[in-house]
Design a protein around this motif. Sequence first.
Motif, PDB file in Angstrom:
ATOM      1  N   HIS A 111       0.814  -1.227   0.000  1.00 35.77           N
ATOM      2  CA  HIS A 111       0.000   0.000   0.000  1.00 35.77           C
ATOM      3  C   HIS A 111       0.853   1.285   0.000  1.00 35.77           C
ATOM      4  CE1 HIS A 111      -3.708   2.239   0.722  1.00 35.77           C
ATOM      5  NE2 HIS A 111      -3.088   2.888   1.683  1.00 35.77           N
ATOM      6  N   HIS A 115       0.985   4.450  -2.617  1.00 30.47           N
ATOM      7  CA  HIS A 115       0.854   5.894  -2.372  1.00 30.47           C
ATOM      8  C   HIS A 115       1.953   6.673  -3.093  1.00 30.47           C
ATOM      9  CE1 HIS A 115      -2.567   6.660   0.154  1.00 30.47           C
ATOM     10  NE2 HIS A 115      -2.238   5.717   1.023  1.00 30.47           N
ATOM     11  N   SER A 136      -0.188   9.305   6.077  1.00 27.72           N
ATOM     12  CA  SER A 136      -1.591   8.944   5.841  1.00 27.72           C
ATOM     13  C   SER A 136      -2.262   8.628   7.163  1.00 27.72           C
ATOM     14  CB  SER A 136      -1.652   7.743   4.901  1.00 27.72           C
ATOM     15  OG  SER A 136      -1.238   6.587   5.584  1.00 27.72           O
ATOM     16  N   ASP A 304      -6.619   7.110  -0.505  1.00 23.38           N
ATOM     17  CA  ASP A 304      -6.583   5.747  -1.046  1.00 23.38           C
ATOM     18  C   ASP A 304      -7.330   5.649  -2.376  1.00 23.38           C
ATOM     19  OD1 ASP A 304      -5.155   5.012   1.122  1.00 23.38           O
ATOM     20  OD2 ASP A 304      -6.798   3.996   2.162  1.00 23.38           O
TER      21      ASP A 304
HETATM   22 ZN    ZN Z   1      -3.512   4.818   2.246  1.00 22.40          ZN
END
Ligand code: ZN
Length: 335
Positions: A111, A115, A136, A304
């Motif tokens: 993840h 980003h 985040s 996201d």
């Molecule tokens: Zn995220």
Amino acid sequence: MFILGIETSCDETSAAVVEDGVKLLSNVVASQVDVHSLYGGVVPEIASRAHAESISAVVAEAIEKSGVKIYDIGAVAVTYAPGLIGALLAGLSFAKGLSYALGVPLVPVHHIRGHVAANYLARPSPKPPFFALVVSGGHTSLIKVEDYAVYSTIGSTRDDAAGEAFDKAARVMGLPYPGGAAMDTLAEKGDPGAVKFPSPRVEGHEFDFSFSGLKTSLINYVANNGGEQCLDQKTKADIAASFTFTLVKAVTDRLERLFIKKGNLPLVLAGGVAANSHLRKSVTLLCEKHGAELFMPPISLCGDNAAMIASQGFFELLAGNISQKNQNAYASLGV
Ligand code: ZN
Ligand code: KG4
């Protein structure tokens, strides 16, 4: 090559189609914010179920909007870590089934790498090597990106993530969930010097962050002043501005040290908190001061989304990182 990306690590069900890692063809994001705001935060069980309910329609819409035929998709990229485990498994299982049915590779994407890759979809876009600051709701990491699929962590948070601290502060001040964006707007009207909040360092780890002390002292400050219902708008704005100033300064202090100690490679901002206007301004000034090139994703790609996963998926595929049939998901995993 057309890559279908799937992202379900938290409370957004998202699918996207990206060409060659850099050209965004579609990006559908179905937010669960309305459901979770009833509880003031993400409820994992509800998130998993909501992903399972909406994933088919979200993927179908992303394919349709992209103008690409499903049989022209060359690979399926999916977030496999880190995140809420049930939420990750909902997306991973769907992606596994789809890649099997289409006979194309499944590409596992971290993840945080996703980003960072949001920046490859903007113009101009960064080319490794560069430093990346990922801020985040779940992560605060300072990273060196040696190559598109070669990462090393320089520093990270010891407790709360920056976005988590913003969300908690907002909640205590009676702002709607998720509070980061509301804090951003409120801070604009306040005096950043009004309240002195602490900004702890992590002894012996100059690039690590710690935000729980800052969060707790805001909670105590509000409580000691009678709770949020006793605060007028000006006082709330002053608190938001002072909190934001302290958090942003903690981040820019570490970045400055990074430039001084490790040289001024280009800097890439990423993650939901990269949308914060005060952070963007301070980091811009810092990079100007040190002559470092700065890349920031458009606001629409900070939070996201699956486009960033499809983008990173392309580069992981080029590096030969393909899932085996027993691919699993992981709630936490180094970048
Ligand atoms: Zn995220
Ligand atoms: O990247 P993201 O969508 O999810 C995670 O991977 O965690 O980040 C969401 C976080 C939330 O904490 C949200 O409040 C925060 O990003 N956020 C902001 C702003 N916009 C979103 N925080 C500060 N200022 C903003 N403008």
